[in-house]
Design a protein around this motif. Sequence first.
Motif, PDB file in Angstrom:
ATOM      1  N   LEU A  44       0.844  -1.195   0.000  1.00  0.00           N
ATOM      2  CA  LEU A  44       0.000   0.000   0.000  1.00  0.00           C
ATOM      3  C   LEU A  44       0.881   1.247   0.000  1.00  0.00           C
ATOM      4  O   LEU A  44       1.864   1.318   0.724  1.00  0.00           O
ATOM      5  N   GLU A  45       0.487   2.203  -0.814  1.00  0.00           N
ATOM      6  CA  GLU A  45       1.145   3.506  -0.826  1.00  0.00           C
ATOM      7  C   GLU A  45       0.080   4.572  -0.968  1.00  0.00           C
ATOM      8  O   GLU A  45      -0.785   4.483  -1.832  1.00  0.00           O
ATOM      9  N   ALA A  46       0.130   5.556  -0.096  1.00  0.00           N
ATOM     10  CA  ALA A  46      -0.817   6.673  -0.148  1.00  0.00           C
ATOM     11  C   ALA A  46      -0.028   7.963  -0.296  1.00  0.00           C
ATOM     12  O   ALA A  46       0.922   8.207   0.452  1.00  0.00           O
ATOM     13  N   ARG A  47      -0.427   8.786  -1.272  1.00  0.00           N
ATOM     14  CA  ARG A  47       0.255  10.047  -1.533  1.00  0.00           C
ATOM     15  C   ARG A  47      -0.763  11.178  -1.548  1.00  0.00           C
ATOM     16  O   ARG A  47      -1.894  11.003  -2.012  1.00  0.00           O
ATOM     17  N   LEU A  48      -0.349  12.323  -1.040  1.00  0.00           N
ATOM     18  CA  LEU A  48      -1.203  13.511  -1.050  1.00  0.00           C
ATOM     19  C   LEU A  48      -0.744  14.440  -2.160  1.00  0.00           C
ATOM     20  O   LEU A  48       0.437  14.772  -2.258  1.00  0.00           O
ATOM     21  N   LYS A  49      -1.679  14.859  -2.999  1.00  0.00           N
ATOM     22  CA  LYS A  49      -1.387  15.772  -4.101  1.00  0.00           C
ATOM     23  C   LYS A  49      -1.998  17.134  -3.787  1.00  0.00           C
ATOM     24  O   LYS A  49      -3.222  17.253  -3.638  1.00  0.00           O
ATOM     25  N   LEU A  50      -1.153  18.147  -3.661  1.00  0.00           N
ATOM     26  CA  LEU A  50      -1.605  19.509  -3.397  1.00  0.00           C
ATOM     27  C   LEU A  50      -1.511  20.320  -4.687  1.00  0.00           C
ATOM     28  O   LEU A  50      -0.465  20.339  -5.340  1.00  0.00           O
ATOM     29  N   SER A  67       3.282  14.515  -1.615  1.00  0.00           N
ATOM     30  CA  SER A  67       3.853  14.057  -0.350  1.00  0.00           C
ATOM     31  C   SER A  67       3.471  12.612  -0.065  1.00  0.00           C
ATOM     32  O   SER A  67       2.303  12.234  -0.200  1.00  0.00           O
ATOM     33  N   LEU A  68       4.451  11.826   0.329  1.00  0.00           N
ATOM     34  CA  LEU A  68       4.187  10.448   0.730  1.00  0.00           C
ATOM     35  C   LEU A  68       3.556  10.444   2.113  1.00  0.00           C
ATOM     36  O   LEU A  68       4.134  10.953   3.073  1.00  0.00           O
ATOM     37  N   LEU A  69       2.358   9.874   2.225  1.00  0.00           N
ATOM     38  CA  LEU A  69       1.667   9.782   3.509  1.00  0.00           C
ATOM     39  C   LEU A  69       1.913   8.453   4.202  1.00  0.00           C
ATOM     40  O   LEU A  69       2.005   8.381   5.426  1.00  0.00           O
ATOM     41  N   TYR A  70       1.993   7.384   3.415  1.00  0.00           N
ATOM     42  CA  TYR A  70       2.070   6.045   4.012  1.00  0.00           C
ATOM     43  C   TYR A  70       2.583   5.081   2.951  1.00  0.00           C
ATOM     44  O   TYR A  70       2.174   5.142   1.795  1.00  0.00           O
ATOM     45  N   GLU A  89      -3.980   9.747  -3.545  1.00  0.00           N
ATOM     46  CA  GLU A  89      -3.862   8.581  -4.430  1.00  0.00           C
ATOM     47  C   GLU A  89      -3.384   7.393  -3.604  1.00  0.00           C
ATOM     48  O   GLU A  89      -2.437   7.507  -2.819  1.00  0.00           O
ATOM     49  N   VAL A  90      -4.050   6.255  -3.779  1.00  0.00           N
ATOM     50  CA  VAL A  90      -3.702   5.035  -3.063  1.00  0.00           C
ATOM     51  C   VAL A  90      -3.436   3.942  -4.083  1.00  0.00           C
ATOM     52  O   VAL A  90      -4.227   3.739  -5.011  1.00  0.00           O
ATOM     53  N   ALA A  91      -2.312   3.237  -3.930  1.00  0.00           N
ATOM     54  CA  ALA A  91      -1.943   2.183  -4.871  1.00  0.00           C
ATOM     55  C   ALA A  91      -1.580   0.916  -4.113  1.00  0.00           C
ATOM     56  O   ALA A  91      -1.043   0.966  -3.003  1.00  0.00           O
ATOM     57  N   SER A  92      -1.881  -0.241  -4.731  1.00  0.00           N
ATOM     58  CA  SER A  92      -1.550  -1.531  -4.128  1.00  0.00           C
ATOM     59  C   SER A  92      -1.364  -2.568  -5.232  1.00  0.00           C
ATOM     60  O   SER A  92      -2.140  -2.610  -6.191  1.00  0.00           O
TER      61      SER A  92
END
Length: 389
Positions: A108-114, A125-128, A161-164
């Motif tokens: 799992l990868e979660a990123r915040l796009k501003l 920004s990488l959140l998780y 955005e969340v990817a797996s």
Amino acid sequence: MLKHYLRTTLAAGLCTAFILYPAGCRSKKEEPSFKIRTDSGLQGWEIPGIQAPAEGTYQDRGQTRKCIIIDAGSGPVKLTSPQVPTAGGRTLAFTFAVKFESAAGPLLEARLKLRGQSGNLLEDSLLYRVSSGGRRGLTSDWISYTRVLKIPEGVKSAAVEVASEPSSGRVWLGETALVEGEGWLSYAASFSTHLGRSPEDKYLYTAGRFVEPQPDPSPTAAETEAGLLFFERKGLVGAWPYASPRPADRVEIMAEKVPASAVAPFAFGVKALENVSSVEVRLDSPLAGKNGELATVPRIYQARYAAYRLGSSWGREFGVRARMLTPVELSPLPRGEVRFFWLDVPVPPGAGPDKYLGRLSIRAAGRPPLEVPFRIEVPPVSLPPLSDE
């Protein structure tokens, strides 16, 4: 920029997930029930591709939640949230629940796009991120995380955005939300002395909790009368505000074993069974053992939370989310909410080996006190003297 994390080591808990739908695929043309909560209400995730992940449910504190199931071999899954309007100086929180079942690979990868006024990407920004290369894969119960950040100037909207793409096993993604200032995190942030002095600094707060499918332990008759459910929380490491007690936290006596010249720390909490106007904690009796009393002056604190940075405010290094202990204040505690306390008991040099017993009284205004015993065992060893260097 905006990649400085603060982490709360999590309170432990037990949970069980229940799947009502088998893993598989559905046509993207079907309206998915798995959505993200925003300040504008529930909105659908954008899931590129012909097929969307299978959907299911799980239990969290007695409530049924939606989730999606991502199996190995089903191909990469990428979800994009709607653009959420925001502005500089505001606090934005992304909350999500996740569970892994013998899962390996990029899980799992979660990123915040501003984005700025013209829609241009200002920050990614990488959140998780979590991955596993173990032969058995990663297995964990449901955990709910929250990431909170202060939005810099010039930002107009944000999306996640969340990817797996697991290579083996299964990934579950549960309830998600992208909203402004999740209550207690904003409350917790207000206790950061640095942030108060330097509001221009941007912090990313991290918090989490184990998803709890079961209700709190049943109160005893004494607790019901006192209006407070008592529990111990070792080290307060995972005791974020409003964390519920677990069965393992229920103890008949709090106990610590420390040598002379050390401090015995006790961390505990109470959960209000009804609305109470205040909660007071006091030491009922001096600590006494077989060989007499322990000459000590214990101190009781109320546990609050503050964000402390490590290294550069703009760096890529992780930080920590640290406790802050303050004098106990008498203030209302609504039903269902938790308040944490910390008891420090210094053991003086020369204290003889013994088991010393003491007792606390925890009282909600207008209620009978709840008596909580504690014990300090002083072993027959001594700490080396502190160095003068």
